[in-house]
Design an enzyme around this catalytic site. Structure first.
Site, PDB file in Angstrom:
ATOM      1  N   HIS A  14       0.870  -1.196   0.000  1.00 26.17           N
ATOM      2  CA  HIS A  14       0.000   0.000   0.000  1.00 26.17           C
ATOM      3  C   HIS A  14       0.895   1.231   0.000  1.00 26.17           C
ATOM      4  CE1 HIS A  14      -3.762   2.170   1.755  1.00 26.17           C
ATOM      5  NE2 HIS A  14      -2.999   3.012   1.066  1.00 26.17           N
ATOM      6  N   HIS A  16       1.604   5.387  -1.743  1.00 23.54           N
ATOM      7  CA  HIS A  16       1.318   6.571  -2.558  1.00 23.54           C
ATOM      8  C   HIS A  16       2.634   7.175  -3.028  1.00 23.54           C
ATOM      9  CE1 HIS A  16      -2.921   6.824  -1.129  1.00 23.54           C
ATOM     10  NE2 HIS A  16      -2.404   6.297  -0.029  1.00 23.54           N
ATOM     11  N   LYS A  99      -9.283  -0.319  -6.085  1.00 23.69           N
ATOM     12  CA  LYS A  99      -9.293   0.327  -4.777  1.00 23.69           C
ATOM     13  C   LYS A  99     -10.637   0.991  -4.507  1.00 23.69           C
ATOM     14  CE  LYS A  99      -7.842   2.051  -0.883  1.00 23.69           C
ATOM     15  NZ  LYS A  99      -6.533   2.644  -0.607  1.00 23.69           N
ATOM     16  N   HIS A 136     -10.476   1.016   1.689  1.00 23.65           N
ATOM     17  CA  HIS A 136     -10.308   2.022   2.735  1.00 23.65           C
ATOM     18  C   HIS A 136     -11.553   1.908   3.605  1.00 23.65           C
ATOM     19  CE1 HIS A 136      -8.943   6.089   4.269  1.00 23.65           C
ATOM     20  NE2 HIS A 136     -10.136   5.943   4.825  1.00 23.65           N
ATOM     21  N   HIS A 174      -4.722  -0.647   5.929  1.00 22.14           N
ATOM     22  CA  HIS A 174      -4.312   0.194   7.060  1.00 22.14           C
ATOM     23  C   HIS A 174      -5.309   0.130   8.224  1.00 22.14           C
ATOM     24  CE1 HIS A 174      -7.126   2.860   5.084  1.00 22.14           C
ATOM     25  NE2 HIS A 174      -6.253   3.374   4.247  1.00 22.14           N
ATOM     26  N   ASP A 247       1.249   2.675   3.548  1.00 23.67           N
ATOM     27  CA  ASP A 247       0.392   3.836   3.313  1.00 23.67           C
ATOM     28  C   ASP A 247       1.213   5.114   3.387  1.00 23.67           C
ATOM     29  OD1 ASP A 247      -1.926   5.259   2.700  1.00 23.67           O
ATOM     30  OD2 ASP A 247      -2.598   5.361   4.783  1.00 23.67           O
TER      31      ASP A 247
END
Length: 343
Positions: A14, A16, A99, A136, A174, A247
């Site tokens: 995970h 970004h 996602k 999420h 997460h 994350d």
């Protein structure tokens, strides 16, 4: 006392990395430690087609330092209107997953799902094609307390979703609560969860110690100490249902230290060092390799990496800031000594 750890090269399930000039800073940090990483699709505009995912992958690959062995694994952003046919195209193109962002749940989630029932045809295609759904797991209804969003999501969204799609593989990303850890542990083989280093190391006091500390603000937000302890127990249990997902979420300093500061902790600069610290504090360094290097690959049906990394008990201090395009990026624990270092 163990002073050196050798691990099969881990993966980040995970991550970004943003886009444009930001890639030049953040991609090398991840590529230095991890063999692969699942890339989140919440750009502006979001990554909603296989063609967009492949183009984004090429931009990320271009930022990988020469000689580094790192592969970005791509995802699509699930929306109310994503065509079911795009799932087949995504699988053919090598896209790994889709996602789910509930609309308004976090950074760049305005295009997220407003009602799961609107996505059922797409979810049917995902179940048929074997593409996982990365979740999420928060509700965004304004009447729900911020600290209760994850627990309410389990009851109101996740349980009905799994009843309607019993063989859809789901990663509860997460996770931050005792309820989520218990739910995943007791569930069947079609669900797993990722845990971040910052949720293993910190409770919600970290956001407020000595004043507002925006670099500890993330979504889902840090929770009570009882929840942190439950997450540590899950991560260090040896259960294959739990694996590493940083994350790591970079934002320029001026947007973090702001009246409406962005949510996200940047940890890619020292990800494995932070996880090693968390597992060391729990007396569970022997469980770190499974969590970081094996469980995620096994759940996704991918081969485990063959290279290795080494971590040493050695104090070092991350820099205060990194260049971030035309701005600056402040990492978590900047200017503070860390007890482990990758060598």
């Amino acid at each position: 006392m163990t002073d050196t750890i050798s691990l099969t090269r881990p993966d980040d399930w995970h991550l970004h990395v943003r886009d444009g000039d930001a890639l030049k800073t953040v991609v090398p940090h991840t590529a230095a430690q991890f063999g692969r990483a699942i890339i989140m699709p919440n750009l502006k505009p979001p990554v909603t087609t296989a063609a967009q995912a492949l183009a984004y992958r090429d931009r990320i690959r271009a930022a990988v330092p020469s000689g580094a062995q790192f592969e970005p694994l791509m995802t699509l952003y699930l929306t109310d209107n994503l065509p079911a046919d795009e799932v087949r195209r995504a699988k053919e193109a090598g896209v790994l997953a889709l996602k789910l962002y509930p609309a308004g749940a976090t950074t760049n989630s305005d295009a997220g799902v407003t009602d799961l029932r609107k996505t059922y045809r797409t979810l049917e295609a995902m179940q048929r094609e074997g593409l996982p759904l990365l979740v999420h797991g928060e509700v965004t209804a304004p009447e729900i307390d911020l600290f209760d969003r994850e627990a309410v999501f389990i009851d109101s969204q996740l349980i009905p979703l799994r009843r309607d799609f019993p063989e859809l593989r789901i990663v509860f990303e997460h996770i931050t609560t005792r309820e989520a850890a218990q739910y995943v542990q007791q569930a069947d083989r079609f669900i797993a969860a990722t845990l971040t280093a910052h949720h293993l190391l910190y409770n919600r006091n970290a956001i407020f110690t000595g004043g507002i500390r925006p670099h500890y603000y993330c979504l889902p937000v840090l929770k009570r100490e009882s929840h942190r302890l439950a997450l540590v127990q899950a991560a260090t249990s040896g259960s294959a249902k739990f694996f590493l997902g940083t994350d790591s979420a970079p934002h320029p300093v001026h947007l973090k230290e702001h009246a409406s500061g962005c949510a996200g902790c940047y940890t890619a600069h020292a990800a494995m060092e932070l996880y090693a610290e968390a597992f060391d504090l729990a007396g569970a360094l022997d469980k770190l390799e499974g969590f970081a290097s094996f469980h995620g690959a096994d759940f996704y049906g991918l081969p485990r990496n063959t290279g290795r990394i080494t971590l040493q008990r050695q104090s070092w201090t991350p820099p205060e800031c990194f260049a971030f395009g035309q701005a600056e990026l402040k990492p978590l624990r900047s200017g503070e000594a860390l007890p482990w270092r990758m060598v």
